[in-house]
Design an enzyme around this catalytic site. Structure first.
Site, PDB file in Angstrom:
ATOM      1  CB  VAL A  22      90.543 -86.939 -34.712  1.00 55.61           C
ATOM      2  CG1 VAL A  22      90.899 -85.872 -33.336  1.00 55.61           C
ATOM      3  CG2 VAL A  22      88.892 -86.604 -34.286  1.00 55.61           C
ATOM      4  CE  LYS A  38      88.484-100.678 -41.233  1.00 57.04           C
ATOM      5  NZ  LYS A  38      87.985-100.889 -40.258  1.00 57.04           N
ATOM      6  CE  LYS A  97      82.875 -90.856 -28.928  1.00 55.94           C
ATOM      7  NZ  LYS A  97      82.779 -89.344 -29.797  1.00 55.94           N
ATOM      8  CD  GLU A 126      90.165 -82.880 -21.129  1.00 55.15           C
ATOM      9  OE1 GLU A 126      90.815 -82.879 -19.949  1.00 55.15           O
ATOM     10  OE2 GLU A 126      89.162 -82.487 -20.880  1.00 55.15           O
ATOM     11  N   GLY A 131      81.584 -83.700 -39.944  1.00 59.25           N
ATOM     12  CA  GLY A 131      82.262 -84.910 -39.609  1.00 59.25           C
ATOM     13  C   GLY A 131      82.154 -84.803 -37.904  1.00 59.25           C
ATOM     14  CD  GLU A 176      81.602 -91.103 -32.814  1.00 56.87           C
ATOM     15  OE1 GLU A 176      82.092 -92.076 -32.630  1.00 56.87           O
ATOM     16  OE2 GLU A 176      81.593 -89.486 -32.444  1.00 56.87           O
ATOM     17  CG  ASP A 194      79.057 -89.877 -28.583  1.00 60.46           C
ATOM     18  OD1 ASP A 194      80.112 -89.868 -28.852  1.00 60.46           O
ATOM     19  OD2 ASP A 194      78.865 -89.110 -28.838  1.00 60.46           O
ATOM     20  CE  LYS A 211      81.727 -87.653 -26.734  1.00 60.72           C
ATOM     21  NZ  LYS A 211      80.353 -86.565 -27.558  1.00 60.72           N
ATOM     22  N   GLY A 265      84.096 -82.304 -33.658  1.00 65.16           N
ATOM     23  CA  GLY A 265      85.009 -81.651 -35.278  1.00 65.16           C
ATOM     24  C   GLY A 265      86.258 -81.659 -34.637  1.00 65.16           C
TER      25      GLY A 265
END
Ligand code: HSE
Length: 410
Positions: A15, A39, A97, A121, A179, A182, A193, A197, A294
């Site tokens: 992302v 990192k 999230k 968002e 991708g 997680e 997940d 959300k 994605g």
């Protein structure tokens, strides 16, 4: 008047790098990514090495940076970064999230204390602009419910399991390669997940803050080809649904696989697409569909938050201030339960059974049971049970059942 935004970006994975692309392609914003902190110094990235820093304070201590965009996948490290950014008076955009759902109260309290904006968002259903719609558009209409396919990975797996003969693990590997998944795919396939959300959506739909342990999450890990076959033969499909509905002042909420027919909004939402159906008192049902995972789809929602910050946009949480609802404790739901350990099925405490099949190595029942029962350790200790909700969520509250009311008044 558009404010100039100087962004400190944490994370340059799927992302983060997507945000870098979409921000450079969008000519509309008066915003630039000034510093990027990551990192792992050894990881190969699409930009030269000298573009990256490894110490979070490089961003947090830079007075020129007025926006922190947090796109890392470690929820604890993200919480640390976000709270420090608030304390430095920086606005924050996040897609995390898990971090948000686990720390809703602390985050809302802190961002108010430091007078900054916190937008997220991209955290729920990626490219679908659902949170801002719930905040702004559905501010006046009384919302009855929200349900969605909120996880791209599991929808991608379920769609391909239904259409191909590839194994669950092979398809999950594909979802990781592109991708969607997680870094710990347990979060996807066990429904965590989707639950995080859903918790965020519940806050913006009803104004209710929930703790992760208050919302049941059942996943798709133990789905069997025979379960898919069962649905297929009846012209039905199995989807992982995040569900919340208000009944009087009670909220029934869960994440679970659901067997749906072609009248259900979820039926035609396939692969990594997400969909959200919002049910309001006056406007009735509305469905939003879009890519839920994605790089660029998720980055587009982050970009939209950045854009909103130019106009000092904040979520107002008006519904939270007015919320009187509480989580329901006595919902009854219709489920399909199957297992290859046939004896196990006898231990499931159905209130009513509508359909039953038993063979030597596979059995299922369709019937009604109490939602709260599914949180019991029996179900965690017997993961061989595949549990799917069934049909169009005709949820009842036990306390509203006629026989219950009669027994209380006698
Ligand atoms: N793993 C998530 C999904 C990514 O598959 O939906 C987007 O939140």
């Amino acid at each position: 008047m558009r404010k100039e935004l100087k962004i400190g970006l944490f994370g340059f994975g799927c992302v983060g790098s997507g945000l870098y692309d979409v921000l450079n392609k969008s000519k509309l914003l008066n915003a630039s990514i000034d510093k990027i902190v990551v990192k792992d110094p050894l990881k190969q990235r699409s930009l030269p090495e000298d573009q990256f820093y490894y110490d979070p304070n490089v961003i947090l201590d830079d007075p020129e940076i007025n926006v922190v965009v947090e796109l890392i996948d470690d929820a604890d490290a993200a919480f640390d970064i976000v709270t420090k950014a608030f304390k430095k008076g920086k606005h924050v955009v996040s897609a995390n999230k898990k971090m948000i759902a686990e720390h809703l109260i602390e985050l809302l309290t802190l961002k108010d204390e430091y007078g900054v904006s916190f937008l997220y968002e991209a955290s729920s259903c990626a490219s679908i602009p659902v949170i801002r719609n719930l905040e702004e558009y559905y501010n006046n209409d009384s919302l009855a419910g929200i349900e969605g396919i909120c996880n791209g990975t599991t929808n991608y797996i379920l769609t391909r399991l239904q259409n191909e003969l590839k194994s669950f693990d092979e398809i999950l590997k594909d979802a990781q390669d592109v991708g969607f998944a997680e870094s710990d795919p347990t979060l996807d396939i066990d429904g965590f997940d989707s639950k995080y959300k859903l918790q965020i959506l519940i806050l913006h739909t009803f104004g209710l803050i929930t703790q992760p342990e208050e919302v049941l999450n059942l996943g798709i890990r133990y789905i069997k080809q025979r379960d898919i076959q069962y649905a297929k033969e009846k012209g039905l499909r199995i989807k992982l649904v995040s569900f919340a509905r208000r009944i009087d002042d009670k909220i029934v909420a869960y994440v679970a696989p659901q067997i749906v027919d072609d009248q259900n909004f979820a039926f035609e939402i396939n692969y990594e697409f997400n969909g959200v159906s919002i049910e309001a008192l006056f406007s009735d049902k509305q469905v939003f569909i879009g890519k839920g995972a994605g790089s660029h789809p998720t980055a587009s929602a982050v970009l939209s938050d950045v854009s909103a910050l130019q106009f000092d946009y904040k979520y107002e949480y008006k519904k939270f201030d007015e919320c009187k609802a509480q989580m329901a404790k006595d919902a009854i739901v219709k489920v399909f339960v199957s297992t290859e350990q046939v004896d196990l099925l006898e231990k499931v405490d159905f209130i009513e059974v509508e359909e039953e099949f038993v063979a030597v190595d596979y059995a299922y029942k369709v019937g009604r049971l109490k939602l709260s029962q599914l949180s019991h350790t029996f179900y965690r200790e017997n993961p061989e049970l595949f549990i799917s909700f069934y049909g169009d969520n005709d949820i009842e509250l036990l306390s509203l059942r006629e026989e219950f009311k009669e027994s209380v008044t006698v």
